[in-house]
Design an enzyme around this catalytic site. Structure first.
Site, PDB file in Angstrom:
ATOM      1  N   ASP A  32       2.770 -15.831  15.257  1.00 23.91           N
ATOM      2  CA  ASP A  32       2.823 -16.736  16.321  1.00 23.91           C
ATOM      3  C   ASP A  32       4.474 -17.069  16.411  1.00 23.91           C
ATOM      4  O   ASP A  32       4.802 -17.737  17.402  1.00 23.91           O
ATOM      5  CB  ASP A  32       2.275 -17.940  15.765  1.00 23.91           C
ATOM      6  CG  ASP A  32       0.581 -18.163  15.924  1.00 23.91           C
ATOM      7  OD1 ASP A  32       0.191 -16.951  16.526  1.00 23.91           O
ATOM      8  OD2 ASP A  32      -0.011 -19.075  15.709  1.00 23.91           O
ATOM      9  N   VAL A  65      10.869 -22.394   2.598  1.00 23.72           N
ATOM     10  CA  VAL A  65      12.283 -21.733   3.098  1.00 23.72           C
ATOM     11  C   VAL A  65      13.278 -22.671   3.755  1.00 23.72           C
ATOM     12  O   VAL A  65      12.505 -23.054   4.894  1.00 23.72           O
ATOM     13  CB  VAL A  65      12.174 -20.529   3.392  1.00 23.72           C
ATOM     14  CG1 VAL A  65      13.593 -19.595   3.743  1.00 23.72           C
ATOM     15  CG2 VAL A  65      11.431 -19.571   2.334  1.00 23.72           C
ATOM     16  N   CYS A 117      -8.614 -20.383  12.464  1.00 27.87           N
ATOM     17  CA  CYS A 117      -9.570 -20.141  13.615  1.00 27.87           C
ATOM     18  C   CYS A 117     -10.932 -20.714  13.144  1.00 27.87           C
ATOM     19  O   CYS A 117     -11.753 -20.977  14.060  1.00 27.87           O
ATOM     20  CB  CYS A 117      -9.762 -18.741  13.988  1.00 27.87           C
ATOM     21  SG  CYS A 117      -8.054 -18.106  14.002  1.00 27.87           S
ATOM     22  N   ASN A 145      -2.149 -10.714  12.984  1.00 30.87           N
ATOM     23  CA  ASN A 145      -2.672  -9.547  11.955  1.00 30.87           C
ATOM     24  C   ASN A 145      -2.373  -7.921  12.493  1.00 30.87           C
ATOM     25  O   ASN A 145      -1.695  -7.351  11.611  1.00 30.87           O
ATOM     26  CB  ASN A 145      -4.233  -9.554  12.130  1.00 30.87           C
ATOM     27  CG  ASN A 145      -4.779 -10.721  11.096  1.00 30.87           C
ATOM     28  OD1 ASN A 145      -4.581 -10.670   9.856  1.00 30.87           O
ATOM     29  ND2 ASN A 145      -5.268 -11.817  11.623  1.00 30.87           N
ATOM     30  N   ARG A 169       0.859  -1.402   0.136  1.00 32.07           N
ATOM     31  CA  ARG A 169       0.038  -0.050  -0.089  1.00 32.07           C
ATOM     32  C   ARG A 169       0.982   1.254   0.005  1.00 32.07           C
ATOM     33  O   ARG A 169       0.300   2.391  -0.373  1.00 32.07           O
ATOM     34  CB  ARG A 169      -0.812   0.031   1.223  1.00 32.07           C
ATOM     35  CG  ARG A 169      -2.235  -0.905   1.241  1.00 32.07           C
ATOM     36  CD  ARG A 169      -2.972  -0.858   2.472  1.00 32.07           C
ATOM     37  NE  ARG A 169      -3.595  -2.055   2.654  1.00 32.07           N
ATOM     38  CZ  ARG A 169      -4.811  -2.334   2.139  1.00 32.07           C
ATOM     39  NH1 ARG A 169      -5.236  -1.408   1.174  1.00 32.07           N
ATOM     40  NH2 ARG A 169      -5.479  -3.578   2.273  1.00 32.07           N
ATOM     41  N   GLU A 190       5.294 -19.757   0.746  1.00 32.18           N
ATOM     42  CA  GLU A 190       4.356 -20.345   1.316  1.00 32.18           C
ATOM     43  C   GLU A 190       4.640 -21.867   1.076  1.00 32.18           C
ATOM     44  O   GLU A 190       4.324 -22.079   0.127  1.00 32.18           O
ATOM     45  CB  GLU A 190       2.949 -19.773   1.380  1.00 32.18           C
ATOM     46  CG  GLU A 190       1.905 -20.660   1.855  1.00 32.18           C
ATOM     47  CD  GLU A 190       2.141 -21.073   3.356  1.00 32.18           C
ATOM     48  OE1 GLU A 190       2.195 -20.137   4.434  1.00 32.18           O
ATOM     49  OE2 GLU A 190       2.180 -22.293   3.692  1.00 32.18           O
ATOM     50  N   TYR A 231     -27.784   0.115  29.058  1.00 31.09           N
ATOM     51  CA  TYR A 231     -28.671  -0.718  29.793  1.00 31.09           C
ATOM     52  C   TYR A 231     -30.084  -0.674  29.037  1.00 31.09           C
ATOM     53  O   TYR A 231     -30.592   0.322  28.794  1.00 31.09           O
ATOM     54  CB  TYR A 231     -28.954  -0.489  31.213  1.00 31.09           C
ATOM     55  CG  TYR A 231     -30.142  -1.024  31.696  1.00 31.09           C
ATOM     56  CD1 TYR A 231     -30.480  -2.294  31.790  1.00 31.09           C
ATOM     57  CD2 TYR A 231     -31.239   0.053  32.049  1.00 31.09           C
ATOM     58  CE1 TYR A 231     -31.938  -2.576  32.118  1.00 31.09           C
ATOM     59  CE2 TYR A 231     -32.568  -0.459  32.564  1.00 31.09           C
ATOM     60  CZ  TYR A 231     -32.673  -1.844  32.737  1.00 31.09           C
ATOM     61  OH  TYR A 231     -34.033  -2.169  32.980  1.00 31.09           O
TER      62      TYR A 231
HETATM   63  C1  LIG Z   1      -7.985 -24.823  15.078  1.00 36.93           C
HETATM   64  C2  LIG Z   1      -7.340 -23.304  15.497  1.00 36.93           C
HETATM   65  C3  LIG Z   1      -8.364 -22.542  15.821  1.00 36.93           C
HETATM   66  C4  LIG Z   1      -7.867 -21.133  16.291  1.00 36.93           C
HETATM   67  N1  LIG Z   1      -8.684 -20.130  16.783  1.00 36.93           N
HETATM   68  C5  LIG Z   1      -8.367 -18.730  17.069  1.00 36.93           C
HETATM   69  C6  LIG Z   1      -9.085 -18.024  17.430  1.00 36.93           C
HETATM   70  O1  LIG Z   1     -10.310 -18.083  17.646  1.00 36.93           O
HETATM   71  N2  LIG Z   1      -8.807 -16.644  17.607  1.00 36.93           N
HETATM   72  C7  LIG Z   1      -7.539 -16.371  17.636  1.00 36.93           C
HETATM   73  O2  LIG Z   1      -6.939 -15.126  17.907  1.00 36.93           O
HETATM   74  N3  LIG Z   1      -6.569 -17.163  16.890  1.00 36.93           N
HETATM   75  C8  LIG Z   1      -6.819 -18.376  16.896  1.00 36.93           C
HETATM   76  N4  LIG Z   1      -6.101 -19.376  16.267  1.00 36.93           N
HETATM   77  C9  LIG Z   1      -4.727 -19.122  16.038  1.00 36.93           C
HETATM   78  C10 LIG Z   1      -4.216 -18.414  14.820  1.00 36.93           C
HETATM   79  O3  LIG Z   1      -4.669 -18.954  13.813  1.00 36.93           O
HETATM   80  C11 LIG Z   1      -2.822 -18.078  14.852  1.00 36.93           C
HETATM   81  O4  LIG Z   1      -2.473 -17.262  15.858  1.00 36.93           O
HETATM   82  C12 LIG Z   1      -2.535 -17.362  13.491  1.00 36.93           C
HETATM   83  O5  LIG Z   1      -2.766 -18.133  12.337  1.00 36.93           O
HETATM   84  C13 LIG Z   1      -1.323 -16.936  13.516  1.00 36.93           C
HETATM   85  O6  LIG Z   1      -0.814 -16.330  12.111  1.00 36.93           O
HETATM   86  P1  LIG Z   1       0.604 -16.249  11.735  1.00 36.93           P
HETATM   87  O7  LIG Z   1       0.747 -15.825  10.394  1.00 36.93           O
HETATM   88  O8  LIG Z   1       1.607 -16.107  12.979  1.00 36.93           O
HETATM   89  O9  LIG Z   1       1.112 -17.920  11.788  1.00 36.93           O
HETATM   90  P2  LIG Z   1       0.374 -19.155  10.591  1.00 36.93           P
HETATM   91  O10 LIG Z   1      -1.005 -18.750  10.563  1.00 36.93           O
HETATM   92  O11 LIG Z   1       0.752 -20.264  11.453  1.00 36.93           O
HETATM   93  O12 LIG Z   1       1.110 -18.983   9.297  1.00 36.93           O
HETATM   94  C14 LIG Z   1       2.459 -19.515   9.246  1.00 36.93           C
HETATM   95  C15 LIG Z   1       2.634 -19.679   7.751  1.00 36.93           C
HETATM   96  O13 LIG Z   1       4.106 -19.993   7.303  1.00 36.93           O
HETATM   97  C16 LIG Z   1       4.213 -21.028   6.631  1.00 36.93           C
HETATM   98  N5  LIG Z   1       5.464 -21.376   6.905  1.00 36.93           N
HETATM   99  C17 LIG Z   1       6.063 -21.759   7.950  1.00 36.93           C
HETATM  100  N6  LIG Z   1       7.487 -22.206   7.733  1.00 36.93           N
HETATM  101  C18 LIG Z   1       7.699 -22.062   6.443  1.00 36.93           C
HETATM  102  C19 LIG Z   1       8.789 -22.011   5.538  1.00 36.93           C
HETATM  103  N7  LIG Z   1       9.944 -22.319   6.151  1.00 36.93           N
HETATM  104  N8  LIG Z   1       8.624 -21.845   4.364  1.00 36.93           N
HETATM  105  C20 LIG Z   1       7.590 -21.367   3.813  1.00 36.93           C
HETATM  106  N9  LIG Z   1       6.284 -21.337   4.478  1.00 36.93           N
HETATM  107  C21 LIG Z   1       6.471 -21.583   5.827  1.00 36.93           C
HETATM  108  C22 LIG Z   1       3.166 -22.089   7.329  1.00 36.93           C
HETATM  109  O14 LIG Z   1       2.660 -22.898   6.042  1.00 36.93           O
HETATM  110  C23 LIG Z   1       1.870 -21.039   7.482  1.00 36.93           C
HETATM  111  O15 LIG Z   1       1.023 -20.859   6.730  1.00 36.93           O
HETATM  112  C24 LIG Z   1      -6.390 -20.699  15.924  1.00 36.93           C
HETATM  113  C25 LIG Z   1      -5.513 -21.794  15.534  1.00 36.93           C
HETATM  114  C26 LIG Z   1      -6.207 -22.798  15.177  1.00 36.93           C
HETATM  115  C27 LIG Z   1      -5.229 -24.033  14.726  1.00 36.93           C
END
Ligand SMILES: Cc1cc2nc3c(=O)[nH]c(=O)nc-3n(C[C@H](O)[C@H](O)[C@H](O)COP(=O)(O)OP(=O)(O)OC[C@H]3O[C@@H](n4cnc5c(N)ncnc54)[C@H](O)[C@@H]3O)c2cc1C
Length: 459
Positions: A289, A84, A46, A311, A23, A36, A432
């Site tokens: 994460d 990666v 989620c 996010n 952006r 990815e 309320y």
């Molecule tokens: C079942 C479930 C329910 C959830 N419910 C909630 C909720 O209700 N509320 C909430 O706030 N959070 C929730 N979460 C947590 C939330 O999904 C995660 O906190 C969020 O997705 C984290 O985002 P991220 O981008 O940091 O990591 P991720 O979403 O894990 O994305 C990381 C990405 O990096 C990719 N990756 C990793 N290593 C490599 C590499 N070496 N090369 C290329 N790609 C790679 C992975 O494939 C993945 O797609 C939930 C999670 C799960 C599993």
């Protein structure tokens, strides 16, 4: 020549950063390549429990933006199914394996965004070729479980191992799918994200829904018949299972970062500063994460892997990469979930966290209704407040109850974020009307009780 941003990880944090950077800088100024390893970008893990339960009918509803949209609308070169495998900080290069066609690519970067997420914890017994055992992290995991539930012979008995919020949400999904469900938790209670007295309410409700809870029990192995799982093995004997879902928590995915020499903090996640920059390394950023955050109440670095943080942090990193200025203000551990109709919310410190951080505190629990008692659909909720002694500052809050309970945690989160005392909170001007709250909202009732417990005057 255009600068080059390489993003590792194509979900919440990585793609939020990539789109924010775009952006602010067009493609003549900044080329963006996102790697990815999976099949999707910007997907909602989620939503998986609600897809498995049947509430969400279509996997594509869980994908916010696909690679094509990133390519055409954002000029971001997404390389799906590319993992990666190394970061070379000296040569400013990443090495990636093409998981579909084989082979390796090397890509130069000026700026690196590390957003690899978390890795599910998997004990030795779960590393198995036995069919019918599922982790739950990606859309592929969800699809594999749904296929298993719908294929013949149809599974009837499910065991969920681990009682965190993912385990609890998956137990609900499987019950709604018509299976009998046992949840095995090695701690004394599932739902350890709230204090034991509040978790007890969740456990009672889950039992009421027909979920068998086996607390204080460790799974040590799996039994199989003809290559399919038939039971989980525990010290108290086998528990029959046609499907096993693992919800044992996650740890930050730091392997690549560690190998490249990026700093890892005390929580085990990548260290970042307020702008999501990895300290001590030029133009390397991280979010989601895989990183640790500052807890605004305890002052400690913590690893709280939630989509809401991923996010926001990704956005902050992207604004900074794009040449703007943004900071991430830290976390207070606000989270909500539900088991069927029972809602659970939490924010701030639990009693054990408050103790560990050295606070002196009081805690109170109140029961009150979500609406005026006479209004149809009025149901009880329990609100727990933890307040510092003698200041009265709110340190933590938990809510367990039926309809409209969980999101009341947001009022408490705002109070906590702004350092309010429970005495201040008793005067909050909350809405309320009989369909929405009793004349004294449950939050106000709890604040009044906390003031009483502190022995201060109150209003
Ligand atoms: C079942 C479930 C329910 C959830 N419910 C909630 C909720 O209700 N509320 C909430 O706030 N959070 C929730 N979460 C947590 C939330 O999904 C995660 O906190 C969020 O997705 C984290 O985002 P991220 O981008 O940091 O990591 P991720 O979403 O894990 O994305 C990381 C990405 O990096 C990719 N990756 C990793 N290593 C490599 C590499 N070496 N090369 C290329 N790609 C790679 C992975 O494939 C993945 O797609 C939930 C999670 C799960 C599993």
């Amino acid at each position: 020549m255009a600068q080059r941003l390489i993003v590792i990880g194509g979900d919440a944090a990585g793609m939020a950063a990539a789109s924010q950077a775009r952006r602010r800088r067009d493609k003549r100024d900044l080329e963006i390549v996102a790697f990815e390893r999976g099949h999707f970008t910007s997907y909602s893990a989620c939503g998986i429990p609600y897809w498995v339960s049947g509430l969400v009918s279509d996997r594509d509803q869980l994908v916010a933006r696909d690679p094509e949209t990133f390519r055409t609308d954002f000029d971001i070169d997404v390389r799906l199914r590319h993992e990666v495998t190394a970061i070379d900080l000296d040569r400013r290069e990443v090495v990636a394996s093409d998981l579909e066609r084989g082979g390796e690519v090397r890509e130069r970067f000026d700026t690196l965004m590390y957003a690899t997420g978390a890795v599910p914890i998997k004990p030795d017994w779960a590393h198995t070729d036995v069919d019918g055992v599922f982790g739950m992290q990606t859309l592929d995991d969800g699809a594999a479980l749904i296929d298993w539930l719908e294929a013949d012979p149809k599974p009837r008995r499910a065991v969920v191992v681990g009682g965190g919020y993912i385990g609890v949400e998956m137990a609900e999904a499987l019950i709604q799918h018509g299976l009998t469900v046992t949840l095995v938790e090695q701690a004394e209670q599932p739902m350890s994200t709230v204090d034991p007295d509040m978790a007890e309410l969740v456990v009672d409700a889950m039992r009421g829904l027909g979920i068998t809870i086996r607390p204080g029990l460790s799974v040590t192995g799996l039994d199989e018949r003809d290559g399919r799982v038939s039971a989980v093995v525990t010290a108290e004997g086998p528990i029959p299972a046609d499907v096993v879902v693992l919800g044992l928590g996650v740890r930050p995915n730091v392997a690549l970062a560690q190998a490249a020499g990026l700093p890892i903090g005390p929580s085990g996640a990548v260290r970042v500063d307020r702008r999501m920059r990895v300290p001590g390394v030029e133009d390397v950023w991280a979010a989601g994460d895989c990183v640790e955050s500052l807890h605004r109440v305890s002052g400690m670095p913590v690893h709280i892997p939630l989509g809401t943080h991923a996010n926001k942090q990704g956005r902050v990193a992207g604004i900074n990469i794009g040449g703007g200025y943004a900071t991430f203000a830290g976390v207070i551990g606000t989270a909500v979930t539900k088991v069927c109709e029972l809602e659970v919310g939490r924010t701030g410190l639990r009693e054990r966290d408050a103790r560990a951080a050295g606070f002196d505190f009081v805690s109170v629990i109140t029961q009150s209704t979500n609406r005026a008692g006479y209004y149809p659909g009025a149901r009880f909720m329990s609100v727990k407040l933890i307040a510092e002694k003698p200041s009265g500052r709110l340190l933590g809050a938990q809510i367990v109850g039926w309809s409209e309970a969980a999101k009341r945690i947001d009022t408490l989160a705002v109070a906590l974020w702004n350092g309010m005392t429970v005495d201040d909170m008793t005067a909050l001007d909350l809405g309320y009307a009989p369909p929405y709250a009793p004349v004294w909202d449950p939050v106000l009732i709890a604040a009044r009780k906390a003031v009483d417990a502190l022995g201060t005057t109150g209003r």
